[in-house]
Design a protein around this motif. Structure first.
Motif, PDB file in Angstrom:
ATOM      1  N   ARG A 188       0.107  58.301  86.218  1.00  0.00           N
ATOM      2  CA  ARG A 188      -0.407  57.782  87.496  1.00  0.00           C
ATOM      3  C   ARG A 188      -1.874  57.396  87.393  1.00  0.00           C
ATOM      4  N   CYS A 189      -2.653  58.152  86.651  1.00  0.00           N
ATOM      5  CA  CYS A 189      -4.077  57.831  86.514  1.00  0.00           C
ATOM      6  C   CYS A 189      -4.298  56.570  85.679  1.00  0.00           C
ATOM      7  N   ARG A 190      -3.393  56.316  84.717  1.00  0.00           N
ATOM      8  CA  ARG A 190      -3.479  55.128  83.878  1.00  0.00           C
ATOM      9  C   ARG A 190      -4.806  55.028  83.132  1.00  0.00           C
ATOM     10  N   MET A 191      -5.368  56.157  82.800  1.00  0.00           N
ATOM     11  CA  MET A 191      -6.595  56.209  82.012  1.00  0.00           C
ATOM     12  C   MET A 191      -6.298  57.024  80.760  1.00  0.00           C
ATOM     13  N   LEU A 192      -6.795  56.563  79.613  1.00  0.00           N
ATOM     14  CA  LEU A 192      -6.485  57.199  78.342  1.00  0.00           C
ATOM     15  C   LEU A 192      -6.861  58.677  78.303  1.00  0.00           C
ATOM     16  N   PRO A 193      -8.052  59.096  78.809  1.00  0.00           N
ATOM     17  CA  PRO A 193      -8.375  60.525  78.777  1.00  0.00           C
ATOM     18  C   PRO A 193      -7.371  61.385  79.541  1.00  0.00           C
TER      19      PRO A 193
ATOM     20  N   THR B  19      -0.585  64.854  78.086  1.00  0.00           N
ATOM     21  CA  THR B  19       0.237  65.099  76.890  1.00  0.00           C
ATOM     22  C   THR B  19      -0.066  66.471  76.285  1.00  0.00           C
ATOM     23  N   LEU B  20      -1.351  66.825  76.238  1.00  0.00           N
ATOM     24  CA  LEU B  20      -1.751  68.115  75.680  1.00  0.00           C
ATOM     25  C   LEU B  20      -1.149  69.274  76.478  1.00  0.00           C
ATOM     26  N   LEU B  21      -1.198  69.172  77.813  1.00  0.00           N
ATOM     27  CA  LEU B  21      -0.652  70.243  78.654  1.00  0.00           C
ATOM     28  C   LEU B  21       0.874  70.299  78.561  1.00  0.00           C
ATOM     29  N   SER B  22       1.530  69.129  78.494  1.00  0.00           N
ATOM     30  CA  SER B  22       2.988  69.107  78.394  1.00  0.00           C
ATOM     31  C   SER B  22       3.454  69.725  77.088  1.00  0.00           C
ATOM     32  N   GLN B  23       2.803  69.368  75.993  1.00  0.00           N
ATOM     33  CA  GLN B  23       3.184  69.935  74.699  1.00  0.00           C
ATOM     34  C   GLN B  23       2.964  71.444  74.662  1.00  0.00           C
TER      35      GLN B  23
ATOM     36  N   ASP C   4      -3.838  77.484  70.505  1.00  0.00           N
ATOM     37  CA  ASP C   4      -5.176  76.874  70.410  1.00  0.00           C
ATOM     38  C   ASP C   4      -5.480  75.984  71.607  1.00  0.00           C
ATOM     39  N   LEU C   5      -4.709  76.085  72.702  1.00  0.00           N
ATOM     40  CA  LEU C   5      -4.919  75.201  73.851  1.00  0.00           C
ATOM     41  C   LEU C   5      -6.321  75.356  74.420  1.00  0.00           C
ATOM     42  N   LEU C   6      -6.791  76.597  74.602  1.00  0.00           N
ATOM     43  CA  LEU C   6      -8.108  76.820  75.192  1.00  0.00           C
ATOM     44  C   LEU C   6      -9.197  76.236  74.303  1.00  0.00           C
ATOM     45  N   LEU C   7      -9.042  76.393  72.974  1.00  0.00           N
ATOM     46  CA  LEU C   7     -10.035  75.825  72.057  1.00  0.00           C
ATOM     47  C   LEU C   7     -10.049  74.302  72.131  1.00  0.00           C
ATOM     48  N   LYS C   8      -8.860  73.700  72.194  1.00  0.00           N
ATOM     49  CA  LYS C   8      -8.795  72.244  72.286  1.00  0.00           C
ATOM     50  C   LYS C   8      -9.380  71.749  73.599  1.00  0.00           C
TER      51      LYS C   8
ATOM     52  N   GLN D 170       5.812  72.143  93.448  1.00  0.00           N
ATOM     53  CA  GLN D 170       6.466  72.900  94.517  1.00  0.00           C
ATOM     54  C   GLN D 170       7.873  72.385  94.804  1.00  0.00           C
ATOM     55  N   SER D 171       8.113  71.098  94.550  1.00  0.00           N
ATOM     56  CA  SER D 171       9.442  70.535  94.799  1.00  0.00           C
ATOM     57  C   SER D 171      10.427  70.820  93.675  1.00  0.00           C
ATOM     58  N   GLY D 172       9.984  71.465  92.584  1.00  0.00           N
ATOM     59  CA  GLY D 172      10.900  71.869  91.528  1.00  0.00           C
ATOM     60  C   GLY D 172      10.857  71.035  90.278  1.00  0.00           C
ATOM     61  N   ILE D 173       9.957  70.061  90.204  1.00  0.00           N
ATOM     62  CA  ILE D 173       9.850  69.266  88.978  1.00  0.00           C
ATOM     63  C   ILE D 173       9.280  70.128  87.870  1.00  0.00           C
ATOM     64  N   PRO D 174       9.862  70.099  86.663  1.00  0.00           N
ATOM     65  CA  PRO D 174       9.352  70.928  85.562  1.00  0.00           C
ATOM     66  C   PRO D 174       7.881  70.609  85.270  1.00  0.00           C
ATOM     67  N   GLU D 175       7.176  71.635  84.833  1.00  0.00           N
ATOM     68  CA  GLU D 175       5.740  71.474  84.570  1.00  0.00           C
ATOM     69  C   GLU D 175       5.448  70.389  83.542  1.00  0.00           C
ATOM     70  N   PRO D 176       6.155  70.310  82.397  1.00  0.00           N
ATOM     71  CA  PRO D 176       5.829  69.263  81.420  1.00  0.00           C
ATOM     72  C   PRO D 176       5.923  67.865  82.019  1.00  0.00           C
TER      73      PRO D 176
END
Length: 491
Positions: free
Chosen positions: A413-418, A424-428, A436-440, A398-404
């Motif tokens: 922030r979560c600092r967890m590998l999953p 990373t998957l959503l940013s790419q 193939d995002l939905l399949l992945k 909402q503050s204007g930061i790009p989605e990626p």
């Protein structure tokens, strides 16, 4: 020690006065409903101690280097890190001040108690214990003439019955006296110290009377007069056991060895003997009068009272340090619980992303819906860390930061590998596009649920291992309950 405790109280009074204008409203926001009595005073004192002149820069530098800030930021991502670190150290410091003050008050009470716990009255009277209450030990300080005051530990016997009372009471004695009469000696063949010629012992209705073949060496009270002895001599001690009109006797051969006493040892020996003489002469009296003169010298008696309040104060200070460092351990424990909760919630998040995106929603709208649903269902005082991170993600979008960048920030922030993998998957997908995002995401959801089942299975195995010891103890207890009745039945 009392002066030290009073000085600490004065220090606290000055500290509370100097810190009376400190503002602590910021440090109490997280603790509403959990405040303890007097918290305001200690919080103000803690803020003043941390911010006092000459220490502020060093404190701020320490908080910047502290690893606790990172942990607190993970637990409460909605609050600034610097504020959380300062609030943490303020509350820890206030707890330390509280523990030290409480320990100081307890130590002061213990010290004052020792001052009123004495048994010496009017300078040279010791109140005996009444009939049947047993003897008592007292530490005395005696000054004879110009000599240095000496400490002596003496055992004051309980008040005895009068001859009329003793005729109705059978005193107790013991047949195995050899081990009892040794006192501080190794055996009766090498006697150098006073013997313990008891009059009675518990468990037997006998009275014991002692006779010595040489009263100049061993008296009936057990005093060994070997100061002028040149070579070892044998003394026959006879113990007469009497019960009503029945009596029998046992002879103990005692080999008295010579001893060389220093001036100080001779002085202490004379004090002990004088105390015993006075004790024997006043057994039927309600109090023991200490001798006024020893070896033609005046004696000034003082009671030595042990004050152990200093040890208590040191223990309390150590406890205060433990309280301080326990706060950091609590943060580490909360961080570990946060990581476990994030792993538990990951399959649910991926599943919801797959479900909503399969229904035609965009990634942005899915996260907004998850945040709105969490805000409506959130119970007061409880939170789920992943949904708090999703709320921060929504605020960033909402503050204007790009989605990626926003999705990448979520994983960092979560600092967890999953979650880093998901971000990373959503940013790419936003940057390069990916049909193939939905399949992945579906494959990731299946993998996440399998890993969650494996973690649950592992946790169950660990719980079973922890229960092994209690089960073995219960088995042993059952075997004992079965075998003991069987043993007595056979016997």
């Amino acid at each position: 020690m009392i002066c030290l405790y009073l000085a600490v109280l004065i220090f606290y009074g000055v500290l509370f006065f100097l810190s009376r204008k400190e503002k602590i409203s910021d440090y109490r926001k997280e603790s509403e409903g959990k405040n303890w009595p007097g918290e305001t005073l200690f919080l103000k004192a803690a803020v003043w101690c941390i911010r006092r002149k000459g220490k502020k820069k060093r404190y701020q530098e320490r908080t910047r280097r502290s690893q606790i800030g990172n942990s607190l930021k993970l637990l409460h991502p909605e609050l600034p890190e610097q504020y959380q670190v300062q609030a943490f150290y303020v509350r820890q410091c206030s707890l330390v001040l509280l523990v030290v003050l409480a320990g100081n008050v307890l130590s002061l009470g213990a010290a004052l108690g020792t001052k009123t716990a004495g048994i010496l009255r009017d300078g040279n009277y010791i109140e005996r214990k009444s009939y049947g209450q047993g003897k008592m030990e007292v530490i005395l300080s005696a000054q004879i003439g110009d000599e240095e005051a000496e400490e002596i530990c003496y055992t004051v016997e309980e008040r005895q019955y009068t001859p009329e009372e003793i005729s109705h009471i059978f005193e107790k004695a013991v047949p195995a006296l050899e081990a009892v009469i040794l006192g501080g000696n190794a055996d009766l063949g090498n006697v150098t110290e006073d013997l313990n010629l008891v009059d009675f012992l518990e468990g037997y209705p006998f009275e014991i009377a002692w006779e010595s073949s040489s009263y100049s060496l061993i008296q009936t009270d057990g005093s060994v007069r070997n100061e002028e002895l040149k070579e070892a001599e044998i003394v026959m001690l006879t113990a007469r056991f009497q019960y009503g009109e029945q009596e029998f006797e046992q002879v103990f051969p005692v080999r008295v060895q010579p001893v060389i006493l220093t001036k100080r040892e001779a002085l202490i020996r004379n004090m002990e003997n004088s105390l015993k003489e006075q004790d024997e002469a006043s057994r039927t009296s309600s109090s023991l009068k200490l001798p006024d003169r020893i070896d033609s010298e005046n004696v000034i008696w003082k009671e030595v009272i042990q004050d152990n309040s200093g040890i208590l104060f040191l223990l309390v200070c150590a406890a205060a340090l433990l309280v301080f460092y326990a706060g950091e351990r609590e943060v580490e424990r909360s961080l570990a619980e946060r990581n476990r909760e994030l792993l538990r919630d990951y399959p649910e998040i991926v599943h919801k992303l797959t479900l909503y995106m399969g229904a035609g929603m965009t990634i942005r709208s899915v996260f907004h819906k998850l945040g709105e649903d969490y805000g409506k269902q959130k119970a007061p005082g409880k939170k789920r860390y992943i949904y708090e991170e999703i709320l921060l993600l929504c605020h960033e979008l909402q503050s204007g930061i790009p989605e990626p960048e926003a999705y990448a920030h979520l994983g960092k922030r979560c600092r967890m590998l999953p979650y880093m993998k998901l971000g990373t998957l959503l940013s790419q997908n936003i940057r390069k596009g990916n049909s193939d995002l939905l399949l992945k995401l579906r494959q990731e959801a299946m993998t996440a649920f399998e890993e969650r089942k494996n973690r649950a299975k592992k946790a169950g195995e660990e719980a079973g291992t922890k229960l092994l010891l209690p089960m073995m103890m219960m088995l042993c207890l059952v075997m004992v309950l079965i075998m003991i009745p069987a043993y007595f039945t056979i016997g």
